[in-house]
Motif scaffolding. Structure first.
Motif, PDB file in Angstrom:
ATOM      1  N   CYS A 161       0.858  -1.188   0.000  1.00 32.75           N
ATOM      2  CA  CYS A 161       0.000   0.000   0.000  1.00 32.75           C
ATOM      3  C   CYS A 161       0.898   1.243   0.000  1.00 32.75           C
ATOM      4  O   CYS A 161       2.126   1.149   0.137  1.00 32.75           O
ATOM      5  CB  CYS A 161      -0.931   0.004   1.208  1.00 32.75           C
ATOM      6  SG  CYS A 161      -0.083   0.195   2.785  1.00 32.75           S
ATOM      7  N   LEU A 220       1.480   3.492   2.094  1.00 34.66           N
ATOM      8  CA  LEU A 220       2.199   3.885   3.321  1.00 34.66           C
ATOM      9  C   LEU A 220       3.709   3.676   3.169  1.00 34.66           C
ATOM     10  O   LEU A 220       4.509   4.431   3.717  1.00 34.66           O
ATOM     11  CB  LEU A 220       1.725   3.073   4.528  1.00 34.66           C
ATOM     12  CG  LEU A 220       0.299   3.256   5.041  1.00 34.66           C
ATOM     13  CD1 LEU A 220       0.121   2.492   6.343  1.00 34.66           C
ATOM     14  CD2 LEU A 220      -0.025   4.729   5.240  1.00 34.66           C
ATOM     15  N   SER A 271      -4.010   1.475  12.032  1.00 34.12           N
ATOM     16  CA  SER A 271      -4.177   0.353  12.961  1.00 34.12           C
ATOM     17  C   SER A 271      -2.815  -0.263  13.284  1.00 34.12           C
ATOM     18  O   SER A 271      -1.790   0.156  12.746  1.00 34.12           O
ATOM     19  CB  SER A 271      -5.063  -0.714  12.315  1.00 34.12           C
ATOM     20  OG  SER A 271      -4.385  -1.202  11.167  1.00 34.12           O
ATOM     21  N   THR A 274      -1.915  -3.040  12.228  1.00 32.43           N
ATOM     22  CA  THR A 274      -1.441  -3.633  10.960  1.00 32.43           C
ATOM     23  C   THR A 274      -0.531  -2.647  10.240  1.00 32.43           C
ATOM     24  O   THR A 274       0.528  -3.012   9.728  1.00 32.43           O
ATOM     25  CB  THR A 274      -2.658  -3.953  10.054  1.00 32.43           C
ATOM     26  OG1 THR A 274      -3.612  -4.646  10.815  1.00 32.43           O
ATOM     27  CG2 THR A 274      -2.245  -4.756   8.849  1.00 32.43           C
ATOM     28  N   CYS A 275      -0.956  -1.373  10.216  1.00 40.28           N
ATOM     29  CA  CYS A 275      -0.156  -0.347   9.521  1.00 40.28           C
ATOM     30  C   CYS A 275       1.186  -0.187  10.229  1.00 40.28           C
ATOM     31  O   CYS A 275       2.231  -0.073   9.579  1.00 40.28           O
ATOM     32  CB  CYS A 275      -0.888   0.995   9.500  1.00 40.28           C
ATOM     33  SG  CYS A 275      -2.583   0.904   8.939  1.00 40.28           S
ATOM     34  N   LEU A 309       3.341  -3.108   9.350  1.00 43.78           N
ATOM     35  CA  LEU A 309       3.855  -2.999   7.976  1.00 43.78           C
ATOM     36  C   LEU A 309       5.080  -2.092   7.951  1.00 43.78           C
ATOM     37  O   LEU A 309       6.122  -2.439   7.393  1.00 43.78           O
ATOM     38  CB  LEU A 309       2.789  -2.425   7.040  1.00 43.78           C
ATOM     39  CG  LEU A 309       3.351  -2.031   5.674  1.00 43.78           C
ATOM     40  CD1 LEU A 309       3.394  -3.212   4.731  1.00 43.78           C
ATOM     41  CD2 LEU A 309       2.591  -0.881   5.042  1.00 43.78           C
ATOM     42  N   SER A 352      -5.043   5.989   6.291  1.00 43.26           N
ATOM     43  CA  SER A 352      -4.861   4.552   6.059  1.00 43.26           C
ATOM     44  C   SER A 352      -6.233   3.940   5.779  1.00 43.26           C
ATOM     45  O   SER A 352      -7.249   4.626   5.827  1.00 43.26           O
ATOM     46  CB  SER A 352      -4.277   3.922   7.318  1.00 43.26           C
ATOM     47  OG  SER A 352      -5.243   4.033   8.353  1.00 43.26           O
ATOM     48  N   CYS A 353      -6.273   2.627   5.550  1.00 43.21           N
ATOM     49  CA  CYS A 353      -7.580   1.975   5.328  1.00 43.21           C
ATOM     50  C   CYS A 353      -8.518   2.221   6.516  1.00 43.21           C
ATOM     51  O   CYS A 353      -9.649   2.673   6.317  1.00 43.21           O
ATOM     52  CB  CYS A 353      -7.424   0.474   5.098  1.00 43.21           C
ATOM     53  SG  CYS A 353      -6.335   0.072   3.744  1.00 43.21           S
ATOM     54  N   PRO A 354      -8.062   1.936   7.769  1.00 43.97           N
ATOM     55  CA  PRO A 354      -9.011   2.138   8.881  1.00 43.97           C
ATOM     56  C   PRO A 354      -9.489   3.581   8.992  1.00 43.97           C
ATOM     57  O   PRO A 354     -10.685   3.829   9.193  1.00 43.97           O
ATOM     58  CB  PRO A 354      -8.200   1.750  10.127  1.00 43.97           C
ATOM     59  CG  PRO A 354      -7.021   1.005   9.659  1.00 43.97           C
ATOM     60  CD  PRO A 354      -6.800   1.342   8.233  1.00 43.97           C
ATOM     61  N   GLY A 364      -2.465   7.287   2.172  1.00 42.28           N
ATOM     62  CA  GLY A 364      -1.550   6.220   1.745  1.00 42.28           C
ATOM     63  C   GLY A 364      -2.219   4.866   1.895  1.00 42.28           C
ATOM     64  O   GLY A 364      -1.547   3.836   1.956  1.00 42.28           O
ATOM     65  N   SER A 365      -3.547   4.860   1.943  1.00 39.92           N
ATOM     66  CA  SER A 365      -4.258   3.611   2.260  1.00 39.92           C
ATOM     67  C   SER A 365      -4.164   2.601   1.121  1.00 39.92           C
ATOM     68  O   SER A 365      -4.021   2.966  -0.052  1.00 39.92           O
ATOM     69  CB  SER A 365      -5.738   3.906   2.527  1.00 39.92           C
ATOM     70  OG  SER A 365      -6.448   3.953   1.307  1.00 39.92           O
ATOM     71  N   GLY A 366      -4.294   1.337   1.498  1.00 40.56           N
ATOM     72  CA  GLY A 366      -4.269   0.271   0.497  1.00 40.56           C
ATOM     73  C   GLY A 366      -5.522   0.265  -0.364  1.00 40.56           C
ATOM     74  O   GLY A 366      -5.525  -0.270  -1.465  1.00 40.56           O
TER      75      GLY A 366
HETATM   76  S1  SF4 Z   1      -3.064   1.288   5.092  1.00 39.47           S
HETATM   77 FE1  SF4 Z   1      -4.369  -0.489   4.743  1.00 39.47          FE
HETATM   78  S2  SF4 Z   1      -3.147  -1.856   3.422  1.00 39.47           S
HETATM   79 FE2  SF4 Z   1      -1.725  -0.361   4.344  1.00 39.47          FE
HETATM   80  S3  SF4 Z   1      -0.989  -1.393   6.206  1.00 39.47           S
HETATM   81 FE3  SF4 Z   1      -2.732  -0.112   6.839  1.00 39.47          FE
HETATM   82  S4  SF4 Z   1      -4.491  -1.515   6.736  1.00 39.47           S
HETATM   83 FE4  SF4 Z   1      -2.833  -2.481   5.572  1.00 39.47          FE
END
Ligand code: SF4
Length: 433
Positions: A33, A35, A55, A57-58, A61, A118-120, A150-152
């Motif tokens: 993504c 980010l 989140s 997750t981000c 990453l 981000s996505c969230p 910068g979201s996926g």
């Molecule tokens: S922005 Fe979306 S795709 Fe990128 S790390 Fe965060 S949740 Fe995953």
């Protein structure tokens, strides 16, 4: 066709190569993504801090993608949206204001704070543009606050840079009405590459040269109708549109990979600034010779090799052109996440019509095509590289083309070496086995 005739026959900017059938695919895809672009952007712009609103997750990453960099107190972090925020028990905007307050108190050297969506943050519709406007009222002029996504969901890998630069364009001052001609080179380049290009362009007599992103947030160049700009990275498409909207004129050429690409890119600038052809030849001649010699060294390892590109960064069509046109490799497929045809027109026109260009991805189908093509080298992301190696294929991690200085004459040999290295390693391992 010689390199010279190819360069002279470069299509004009709005000319579009229409003769190649494009395979458009949508499906499961294996890409980063946007980010991840923070990893090079924060090093380039030295007084900026990137605060991801996302989140765990981000944060994970960024931690894995940045590797050892995370131990060096980098200028990026993640404000993690917690369960209290999601349950509506806390006011997200108040929380964000508090985090920014504490961050800026702790890091007073920060001059630009960038909120990265981000996505969230997008799914819960947190309006970061508005948050940036509110925070800017509090912290400017000491620290400018801005936002981009910068979201996926919205961006693939290098598109994060594009979103950041287009947000910077809005911040650039207007040029004076009587400003002389100026040039902006758009796209993050290594400092050493910027310095080399600056010397060549000064040799042409171009007086006002700026790079976007600038090295600090305070050096953003002015823009207006006397500004010309050229992309140094094929993925900065939205930024190009934003500059055109502010009156700047775009210069089109191939991307500056290898001797041919660099000469074509510089020639496009020289023509826009009416540089005398003899002066052009004198200034570029030594660099062209050095690049040709460096490439010669690797041609034996790459000529005739069959290469398959998976989509990653949008640099693929231009890199494939380099491998084909300058190293005589055979290109089987060029995958790209997005194809902005006008921007890569010169590179596409120099690729043979037989090359399959694919846009987007359905990864299982693409893996099947790659196996059927039996390439000598697969250029792909880290998620696919080791599995392909186990199957006996040589692979090149595509992410390295984004992180390594590969543009310009002095880096032409290094670019060829990036492709040659896995082939050499595999042949050595075979001999020694
Ligand atoms: S922005 Fe979306 S795709 Fe990128 S790390 Fe965060 S949740 Fe995953």
């Amino acid at each position: 066709m010689t390199a010279t005739t190819l360069i002279q026959n470069l299509p004009a900017g709005d000319a579009v190569a229409t003769h190649k059938p494009i395979l458009r695919e949508r499906g499961q895809h294996e890409v980063f993504c946007g980010l991840t672009s923070i990893i090079w952007l924060h090093r380039k712009m030295q007084d900026a801090f990137f605060l991801i609103v996302g989140s765990r997750t981000c944060a994970h990453l960024m931690q894995s993608a940045a590797g050892v960099m995370i131990f060096a107190e980098p200028r990026f972090a993640t404000a993690i949206i917690g369960e209290r925020d999601l349950a509506g028990m806390a006011d997200l905007n108040d929380e964000l204001d508090g985090i920014v307050e504490r961050l800026l108190a702790r890091r007073p050297e920060i001059r630009m704070l960038v909120l990265v969506g981000s996505c969230p943050s997008e799914v819960i519709k947190l309006d970061l543009d508005r948050a940036a406007g509110r925070l800017n009222k509090i912290h400017a002029p000491d620290c400018r606050v801005m936002a981009y996504s910068g979201s996926g969901i919205e961006t693939t890998f290098t598109q994060g840079e594009d979103n950041f630069l287009s947000a910077l364009v809005a911040d650039m001052p207007a040029e004076e009405p009587d400003a002389g001609p100026s040039l902006i080179v758009v796209g993050s380049l290594a400092d050493v590459v910027e310095d080399q290009f600056t010397r060549i362009l000064q040799g042409f007599g171009v007086r006002k040269i700026a790079f976007l992103p600038s090295r600090t947030s305070r050096d953003l160049p002015p823009v207006g109708p006397n500004t010309r700009f050229i992309l140094a990275q094929p993925f900065d498409n939205v930024t190009a549109q934003a500059l055109v909207r502010r009156g700047a004129q775009q210069i089109f050429g191939p991307f500056p990979y290898g001797e041919w690409g660099t000469t074509g890119w510089l020639r496009a600038i020289a023509e826009a600034f009416d540089v005398d052809p003899e002066r052009f030849a004198a200034i570029t001649g030594p660099g062209r010779n050095r690049a040709r010699q460096a490439l010669e060294h690797y041609r034996g390892q790459l000529a005739g090799k069959r290469v398959f590109f998976f989509p990653d960064s949008q640099m693929e069509p231009s890199l494939a052109r380099f491998l084909h046109g300058e190293m005589q490799a055979e290109i089987q497929e060029v995958g790209t996440p997005y194809l902005h045809r006008a921007h890569v027109a010169a590179d596409l026109a120099a690729l043979p019509e037989t090359v399959q260009i694919s846009e987007g991805q359905d990864v299982d189908r693409q893996i099947d095509r790659a196996r059927a093509a039996e390439p000598d080298l697969i250029v792909c992301g880290m998620g696919l590289a080791n599995p392909f190696e186990v199957e006996g294929y040589s692979t090149k991690w595509s992410i390295e083309f984004v992180f390594s200085p590969i543009q310009g004459y002095e880096q032409a040999g290094d670019l060829a070496e990036l492709f040659a290295r896995p082939l050499v390693r595999r042949s050595r391992l075979k001999v020694e086995a």
